[in-house]
Design a protein around this motif. Structure first.
Motif, short mmCIF file in Angstrom:
data_model
loop_
_atom_site.label_atom_id
_atom_site.label_comp_id
_atom_site.label_asym_id
_atom_site.label_seq_id
_atom_site.Cartn_x
_atom_site.Cartn_y
_atom_site.Cartn_z
N ASP A 1 25.44 10.89 15.63
CA ASP A 1 23.76 10.72 15.97
C ASP A 1 23.33 9.78 14.90
OD1 ASP A 1 24.10 12.25 18.34
OD2 ASP A 1 23.75 14.83 16.94
N LYS A 2 23.83 9.46 13.76
CA LYS A 2 23.95 8.71 13.54
C LYS A 2 23.17 7.82 13.37
CE LYS A 2 25.54 11.00 8.85
NZ LYS A 2 24.42 12.15 8.56
N GLU A 3 22.17 7.13 13.47
CA GLU A 3 21.63 5.95 13.77
C GLU A 3 22.23 4.32 13.15
OE1 GLU A 3 16.78 5.70 12.21
OE2 GLU A 3 16.65 6.94 13.66
N TYR A 4 21.70 3.81 13.35
CA TYR A 4 23.07 2.15 13.12
C TYR A 4 22.00 1.47 11.39
CZ TYR A 4 25.34 1.59 17.30
OH TYR A 4 26.20 2.25 18.58
N VAL B 1 27.06 3.03 11.51
CA VAL B 1 26.12 3.41 11.08
C VAL B 1 25.90 3.90 9.72
CG1 VAL B 1 27.34 5.13 13.32
CG2 VAL B 1 28.12 6.12 11.22
N CYS B 2 24.38 4.70 9.24
CA CYS B 2 23.99 4.60 8.00
C CYS B 2 24.75 5.61 7.68
CB CYS B 2 22.59 5.26 8.59
SG CYS B 2 20.72 4.22 8.99
#
Length: 131
Positions: A20-23, A81-82
């Protein structure tokens, strides 16, 4: 070698942490994100247990790759991902010191993704110019 059940469980655990991590975005000048060049991570195919993940900058420069046992690991292993792969981001920042944003293209979209296609065409043109 691990069992298929263990491999699925490990992937599920990995996705519960990273899925679910943002890019990642590097934006030192606070530009609108859509003005930043893109670094594409994508699944370049392969076979189960041996998929080729590739990093391709919008300008056509290949920035790396990684072999993954499943596509679900690629966004993390490629640094998309972040919070993942700070070592890769050191290189990305050298390539795009004024900022960049990451994107991941799954195998099912590789042949139809306009941005990735444009980067691939730039890569091909670089190869022809160099060769």
């Amino acid at each position: 070698m691990t069992t298929e059940a263990a491999a699925k469980a490990y992937l599920a655990e990995h996705l519960s942490v990273w899925g679910d991590k943002e890019y990642a975005v590097f934006n030192p000048h606070q530009k609108p994100d859509d003005e930043l060049p893109v670094i594409y991570g994508f699944n370049n195919g392969g076979r189960p247990g041996w998929y080729s993940g590739v990093l391709l900058a919008e300008d056509g420069q290949v920035l790396g790759g990684h072999i993954c046992s499943a596509e679900g690991y690629m966004p993390h292993d490629l640094g998309v991902v972040c919070g993942s792969r700070p070592d890769r981001h050191e290189m990305f920042r050298k390539h795009y010191p004024d900022g960049y944003r990451m994107d991941f293209v799954p195998l099912r979209e590789v042949l139809t993704h306009a941005g990735l296609d444009a980067a691939c065409q730039r890569n091909k043109a670089k190869g022809e110019a160099d060769g």
